[in-house]
Design a protein around this motif. Structure first.
Motif, PDB file in Angstrom:
ATOM      1  N   LYS A  50       0.789  -1.231   0.000  1.00 56.56           N
ATOM      2  CA  LYS A  50       0.000   0.000   0.000  1.00 56.56           C
ATOM      3  C   LYS A  50       0.822   1.284   0.000  1.00 56.56           C
ATOM      4  N   ASP A  51       2.050   1.249   0.520  1.00 60.02           N
ATOM      5  CA  ASP A  51       2.823   2.484   0.684  1.00 60.02           C
ATOM      6  C   ASP A  51       3.913   2.673  -0.365  1.00 60.02           C
ATOM      7  N   GLY A  52       3.932   1.800  -1.380  1.00 64.35           N
ATOM      8  CA  GLY A  52       4.936   1.954  -2.428  1.00 64.35           C
ATOM      9  C   GLY A  52       6.307   1.465  -2.014  1.00 64.35           C
ATOM     10  N   TYR A  53       6.348   0.317  -1.316  1.00 65.02           N
ATOM     11  CA  TYR A  53       7.626  -0.284  -0.912  1.00 65.02           C
ATOM     12  C   TYR A  53       8.598  -0.328  -2.086  1.00 65.02           C
ATOM     13  N   ASP A  54       9.852   0.031  -1.805  1.00 57.88           N
ATOM     14  CA  ASP A  54      10.849   0.183  -2.863  1.00 57.88           C
ATOM     15  C   ASP A  54      11.286  -1.138  -3.500  1.00 57.88           C
ATOM     16  N   GLY A  55      11.097  -2.265  -2.793  1.00 55.97           N
ATOM     17  CA  GLY A  55      11.599  -3.545  -3.293  1.00 55.97           C
ATOM     18  C   GLY A  55      10.526  -4.393  -3.963  1.00 55.97           C
ATOM     19  N   LYS A  56      10.881  -5.656  -4.221  1.00 52.76           N
ATOM     20  CA  LYS A  56       9.967  -6.598  -4.863  1.00 52.76           C
ATOM     21  C   LYS A  56       9.180  -7.371  -3.805  1.00 52.76           C
ATOM     22  N   VAL A  57       7.931  -7.691  -4.129  1.00 53.27           N
ATOM     23  CA  VAL A  57       7.068  -8.435  -3.217  1.00 53.27           C
ATOM     24  C   VAL A  57       6.609  -9.719  -3.901  1.00 53.27           C
ATOM     25  N   TYR A  58       6.755 -10.837  -3.185  1.00 55.58           N
ATOM     26  CA  TYR A  58       6.301 -12.142  -3.658  1.00 55.58           C
ATOM     27  C   TYR A  58       5.320 -12.703  -2.636  1.00 55.58           C
ATOM     28  N   ALA A  59       4.500 -13.653  -3.074  1.00 54.33           N
ATOM     29  CA  ALA A  59       3.518 -14.255  -2.175  1.00 54.33           C
ATOM     30  C   ALA A  59       3.481 -15.761  -2.376  1.00 54.33           C
ATOM     31  N   VAL A  60       3.450 -16.486  -1.262  1.00 52.94           N
ATOM     32  CA  VAL A  60       3.282 -17.942  -1.278  1.00 52.94           C
ATOM     33  C   VAL A  60       1.966 -18.258  -0.586  1.00 52.94           C
TER      34      VAL A  60
END
Length: 488
Positions: A39-49
């Motif tokens: 929601k806040d524009g995290y600078d890194g990559k996000v993955y989900a399991v």
């Protein structure tokens, strides 16, 4: 626990994060946490399991961590308790060096199986040199990379105040203080049950963190008392450490054990040890926040001699009384300052300390008086009772029946200019002359509603305005005591 700083960086400054236990189902923590990561524009990559083939918020779920080919800095684990250990082992096999276990249901329940899982987590951490935080934790937050890797939603503005807490919702409270006041935070670290990493480890890390100017610590209990006081002693030489100890009563100790598996010892003994080590010990969250705000921005306070400027007599008297009770000195004004103020103010001005402007403010009066106090007053600090109050008066006019009619529109524009000049004068005294200036004003309570309020604009630069004389003077005493510690 001895881990390289680079591994802690993966935990607190990750370039990529995977959420294990992600969900697309409304009401599930796996969806809330994924939302917070994005929601806040995290600078890194996000993955989900999660359930393979599912998708939420534009993120497609992998069926297992082994399916992700990219390198991952940080794994957040939010799966049922029975699956935590196996997921941690899979992360280690994948080569992930930083893991945060959000899931609860372990030592805090006093369940033997849960206690055994925590022992195994610690063993894995030590054998593989992996940073494992939690379990039963809220998560972590780093405003400087827009990372909200936690269960709740609040993202405070960027700043220099960091918090280490054994209770996740204490982090929520300080985040809300930050959002309301616009005084920024840096990092919030929930230790949870601290099976592997605890307050001592994070305190050592933050002591060298350039983005952290002040460290707040909420503690219910610790098994490493001597190591904690040693860490406080070394850290407090370079930046303030503010401690709040809870779980001091019988009911509190019982709650602490069931809440975060913390062993709560004697509050008085613990607090005395922390003070001796150099910590600032507080008894409430408000006191913690006030202390952090003044220490994160104001220059050192060299002595006890303070000058009080007030826009109204009564609050000046109250402030002087409180300051005297806190062992500050309210000395008569130097003759040179009185002579200078005689040229600025009408004959009815107070001619004493506090300096009461006697409702005689012209467009430049407040700025001239502040500058004269800084130049001729020989004050160690200046207390401005009424900082930002003109903004409240302007707000009342602007929102009233005649606010959009002449001459009140012109008057309000002039008032805006006066307020900005006052703000600039305060910052000049603090930053150029290195004299602490604190603002006190009940207008703080409405500041967010006031257009172009200097209370809000100055807060964005780090200047906190206190709503009452009691809070302002008590915080000033904290600044004085910490400044004296640094001197000797």
């Amino acid at each position: 626990m001895d881990l390289k700083r680079e591994i802690f960086d993966l935990l607190l400054k990750p370039r990529s994060v995977v959420l294990i236990g992600a969900s697309a189902t409304p009401g599930k923590w796996g969806l809330f946490i994924l939302h917070n990561l994005l929601k806040d524009g995290y600078d890194g990559k996000v993955y989900a399991v999660g359930r393979k083939g599912a998708e939420a918020l534009g993120i497609k779920f992998f069926g297992g961590i082994e399916e992700i080919k990219d390198n991952i800095d940080l794994a957040l684990i939010a799966v049922p308790p029975a699956s935590v250990l196996s997921e941690v082992e899979r992360c280690i096999e994948k080569g992930i060096k930083a893991i945060y276990v959000i899931t609860g249901g372990f030592a805090e329940t006093s369940d033997p199986e849960g206690i055994e899982v925590e022992k195994k987590l610690k063993q894995l951490s030590q054998e593989h040199h992996v940073a494992i935080a939690g379990p039963n934790g809220q998560g972590i937050l780093n405003t400087h990379i827009n990372l909200c890797a936690q269960m709740f939603f609040t993202m405070p503005p960027k700043g220099g105040i960091s918090l280490i807490t054994q209770s996740g919702n204490i982090g929520v409270v300080l985040s809300n203080f930050s959002l309301h006041s616009k005084i920024g935070m840096s990092k919030i670290i929930s230790t949870g049950n601290a099976a592997c990493l605890d307050i001592v480890d994070f305190l050592k890390y933050l002591s060298l963190d350039e983005e952290t100017r002040v460290i707040c610590v909420y503690v219910e209990g610790t098994k490493r008392g001597r190591e904690l006081t040693s860490a406080i002693e070394s850290t407090s030489r370079v930046k303030p450490v503010i401690i709040m100890k809870a779980g001091n009563t019988g009911a509190g100790k019982k709650a602490a054990l069931s809440h975060s598996a913390a062993l709560a010892g004697s509050g008085a003994i613990f607090e005395d040890a922390c003070r001796s080590a150099g910590a600032i010990v507080v008894n409430s969250l408000t006191e913690m926040w006030d202390s952090a705000c003044i220490l994160s921005y104001q220059p050192p306070l060299r002595g006890r001699n303070i000058g009080i400027l007030t826009l109204g007599g009564g609050l000046g008297v109250v402030t002087a009384d409180i300051a005297t009770e806190e062992d500050f000195e309210i000395k008569p004004l130097p003759e040179e300052l009185k002579l200078h103020l005689d040229r600025i103010l009408p004959p009815r001005w107070s001619r004493g300390n506090p300096i009461d402007l006697a409702a005689s403010e012209g467009p430049t009066t407040i700025v001239e008086v502040l500058n004269a106090m800084a130049r001729y007053g020989n004050f160690d600090a200046i207390v401005f009772v009424g900082f930002g109050e003109n903004g409240l008066a302007r707000h009342v006019i602007e929102t009233g029946k005649f606010g959009k009619t002449s001459p009140f529109t012109e008057i309000c524009e002039v008032m805006k200019g006066i307020e900005k000049n006052v703000e600039n004068a305060v910052f000049n005294i603090i930053e150029e002359k290195k004299i602490p200036v604190i603002g006190i004003a009940d207008a703080v309570l409405m500041a967010r509603e006031i257009d172009k309020s200097i209370i809000m604009s100055s807060a964005e630069k780090g200047f906190f305005t206190f709503p009452t004389p009691e809070r302002g003077i008590k915080a000033l005493k904290v600044l004085y005591e910490y400044s004296q510690k640094l001197k000797g």
